[in-house]
Design a protein around this motif. Structure first.
Motif, PDB file in Angstrom:
ATOM      1  N   LYS A 165       0.799  -1.221   0.000  1.00 20.10           N
ATOM      2  CA  LYS A 165       0.000   0.000   0.000  1.00 20.10           C
ATOM      3  C   LYS A 165       0.835   1.275   0.000  1.00 20.10           C
ATOM      4  O   LYS A 165       0.352   2.337  -0.372  1.00 20.10           O
ATOM      5  CB  LYS A 165      -0.932   0.020   1.213  1.00 20.10           C
ATOM      6  N   CYS A 175       2.384  -0.532  -5.145  1.00 23.34           N
ATOM      7  CA  CYS A 175       2.011  -0.007  -3.830  1.00 23.34           C
ATOM      8  C   CYS A 175       0.909   1.054  -3.902  1.00 23.34           C
ATOM      9  O   CYS A 175       0.056   1.133  -3.017  1.00 23.34           O
ATOM     10  CB  CYS A 175       3.245   0.581  -3.140  1.00 23.34           C
ATOM     11  N   GLY A 176       0.959   1.917  -4.907  1.00 26.85           N
ATOM     12  CA  GLY A 176      -0.088   2.912  -5.064  1.00 26.85           C
ATOM     13  C   GLY A 176       0.125   4.215  -4.338  1.00 26.85           C
ATOM     14  O   GLY A 176      -0.676   5.154  -4.494  1.00 26.85           O
ATOM     15  N   ALA A 177       1.169   4.342  -3.545  1.00 27.97           N
ATOM     16  CA  ALA A 177       1.521   5.607  -2.885  1.00 27.97           C
ATOM     17  C   ALA A 177       3.010   5.557  -2.564  1.00 27.97           C
ATOM     18  O   ALA A 177       3.537   4.503  -2.188  1.00 27.97           O
ATOM     19  CB  ALA A 177       0.711   5.826  -1.612  1.00 27.97           C
ATOM     20  N   SER A 201      -6.614   4.788   4.410  1.00 33.41           N
ATOM     21  CA  SER A 201      -7.336   5.299   3.254  1.00 33.41           C
ATOM     22  C   SER A 201      -7.474   4.259   2.158  1.00 33.41           C
ATOM     23  O   SER A 201      -8.439   4.284   1.385  1.00 33.41           O
ATOM     24  CB  SER A 201      -6.625   6.540   2.704  1.00 33.41           C
ATOM     25  N   ARG A 202      -6.533   3.332   2.068  1.00 28.99           N
ATOM     26  CA  ARG A 202      -6.588   2.297   1.048  1.00 28.99           C
ATOM     27  C   ARG A 202      -7.525   1.159   1.447  1.00 28.99           C
ATOM     28  O   ARG A 202      -7.893   0.340   0.616  1.00 28.99           O
ATOM     29  CB  ARG A 202      -5.186   1.725   0.787  1.00 28.99           C
ATOM     30  N   GLU A 203      -7.888   1.103   2.708  1.00 31.26           N
ATOM     31  CA  GLU A 203      -8.764   0.026   3.195  1.00 31.26           C
ATOM     32  C   GLU A 203     -10.236   0.394   3.150  1.00 31.26           C
ATOM     33  O   GLU A 203     -11.099  -0.468   3.268  1.00 31.26           O
ATOM     34  CB  GLU A 203      -8.364  -0.353   4.624  1.00 31.26           C
ATOM     35  N   ILE A 252      -2.226   6.458   5.214  1.00 36.17           N
ATOM     36  CA  ILE A 252      -2.299   5.914   3.857  1.00 36.17           C
ATOM     37  C   ILE A 252      -2.926   4.530   3.859  1.00 36.17           C
ATOM     38  O   ILE A 252      -3.808   4.219   3.053  1.00 36.17           O
ATOM     39  CB  ILE A 252      -0.894   5.879   3.223  1.00 36.17           C
ATOM     40  N   ARG A 253      -2.483   3.688   4.775  1.00 37.63           N
ATOM     41  CA  ARG A 253      -3.046   2.328   4.835  1.00 37.63           C
ATOM     42  C   ARG A 253      -4.537   2.371   5.138  1.00 37.63           C
ATOM     43  O   ARG A 253      -5.326   1.630   4.534  1.00 37.63           O
ATOM     44  CB  ARG A 253      -2.303   1.492   5.870  1.00 37.63           C
TER      45      ARG A 253
END
Length: 356
Positions: free
Chosen positions: A60, A142-144, A353-355, A350-351
């Motif tokens: 992520k 990862c996306g970020a 927000s990705r969940e 960040i994690r």
């Protein structure tokens, strides 16, 4: 943190020195494993070993940095690692070993490290030619991306970067005796002078484009019309359109003197990092640390590559200090804990927000 920083600084790591970079990569890997557990993998390349570590799970966020420095072997003897009056000094402390230490300790404070990757490359200072594909692969996965280059002035994060590149313009003329028959020669130095003026005129500083001839060489002896000359040019641009214009202009350079020949090598190798790439992540950082500033800067980093892919990227998360690439390079020790806490908070945000 200072103990780990000393370990990294005291293993010198000049770009392109494969033996030194191998030792440096092993030291970086050991610090990561000691603080985070797991196993750091050395990825060998023609430029030296890159270091990769994963906390497992679905990726992520990518922590991005480099362990090569611009300082030649022997610099440490002249300028050893020291901590005095809240400043830590030594070759590479600001660019960017201090940032690596802060990143590692920020991750060490997490309750779990799932979804986090670290990539520390060996060739950022010389263009990232061997690491670019790997950087782009892991960024997309990862996306970020959080980049741990040194902070901008005053501790600001780097929310945008210019694209940058180097061009080499080679001029071929013809030698002759400067006293007996100067007209029989084709003077490459005079042609180079024309080219320098043409090249400098390509700049458009009002829109952020700078085109700066930086190194020139010509001639062999004072009584010989020079048959060869070379001009090296630094280029910085803020947009893809300007990247295209500049590359086309260099390709179209033409000689002014009959029989002179011109060869151009180079490109704007690092694309611009637009400020839009950092909007989401910078907003997270400001919520965690109110009053935190952001700045668009002229220098390039590996964040340029990840931002160009459309991957959210925030740079300048490394050490607060100054003097990159200079003998007065330093970091502010008192700022390290705050930046570590920012790393921990950003990764968690960040994690999360990705969940959702």
């Amino acid at each position: 943190m200072l103990e780990d920083l000393r370990k990294l600084v005291e293993v010198e790591s000049p770009s392109c020195d494969l033996e030194a970079l191998s030792a440096s990569a092993k030291t970086v890997a050991a610090v990561i494993e000691n603080r985070l557990g797991g196993q750091a993998t050395l990825i060998h390349s023609e430029a030296g070993p890159h270091v990769h570590w994963s906390g497992g799970g679905d990726p992520k966020v990518l922590i991005l940095g480099h362990h090569d420095t611009v300082f030649p072997l022997g610099t440490l003897e002249r300028r050893p690692f020291m901590v005095q009056e809240s400043h830590a000094t030594g070759p590479g402390v600001f660019d960017m070993l201090g940032g690596l230490v802060q990143a590692i300790h920020g991750l060490a404070a997490l309750e779990h490290r799932s979804g986090v990757e670290i990539l520390v490359t060996a060739d950022e200072e010389v263009g990232s030619r061997s690491s670019r594909a790997l950087i782009e692969e892991r960024a997309l996965a990862c996306g970020a991306v959080l980049v741990f280059e040194g902070a901008a002035d005053g501790g600001a994060l780097k929310t945008g970067r210019k694209g940058c590149g180097t061009f080499r313009v080679s001029i071929t003329g013809r030698a002759s005796h400067a006293g007996l028959e100067p007209a029989a020669g084709v003077n490459a130095l005079i042609e180079a002078s024309h080219q320098v003026l043409d090249i400098a005129a390509l700049g458009r500083p009002e829109i952020g484009t700078t085109v700066t001839p930086t190194v020139a060489s010509a001639g062999t002896l004072d009584n010989v019309v020079p048959a060869e000359a070379t001009v090296i040019v630094d280029v910085r641009v803020e947009s893809a359109e300007e990247k295209g214009r500049i590359e086309s202009a260099f390709a179209a350079l033409a000689p002014h003197i009959d029989e002179a020949e011109i060869t151009v090598q180079g490109a704007v190798g690092r694309p611009p990092m637009p400020e839009s790439a950092s909007t989401e992540l910078f907003a997270m950082a400001q919520r965690l640390l109110p009053g935190l500033d952001g700045a668009a800067v002229g220098g390039g980093s590996d964040g340029n590559f990840t931002a160009a892919l459309g991957v959210p990227t925030l740079d300048g998360l490394g050490a607060v200090g100054g003097g990159a690439h200079a003998d007065h390079e330093y970091i502010v020790v008192d700022s390290m804990a705050e930046r570590v806490n920012l790393v921990t908070g950003l990764v968690n945000a960040i994690r999360a927000s990705r969940e959702t």
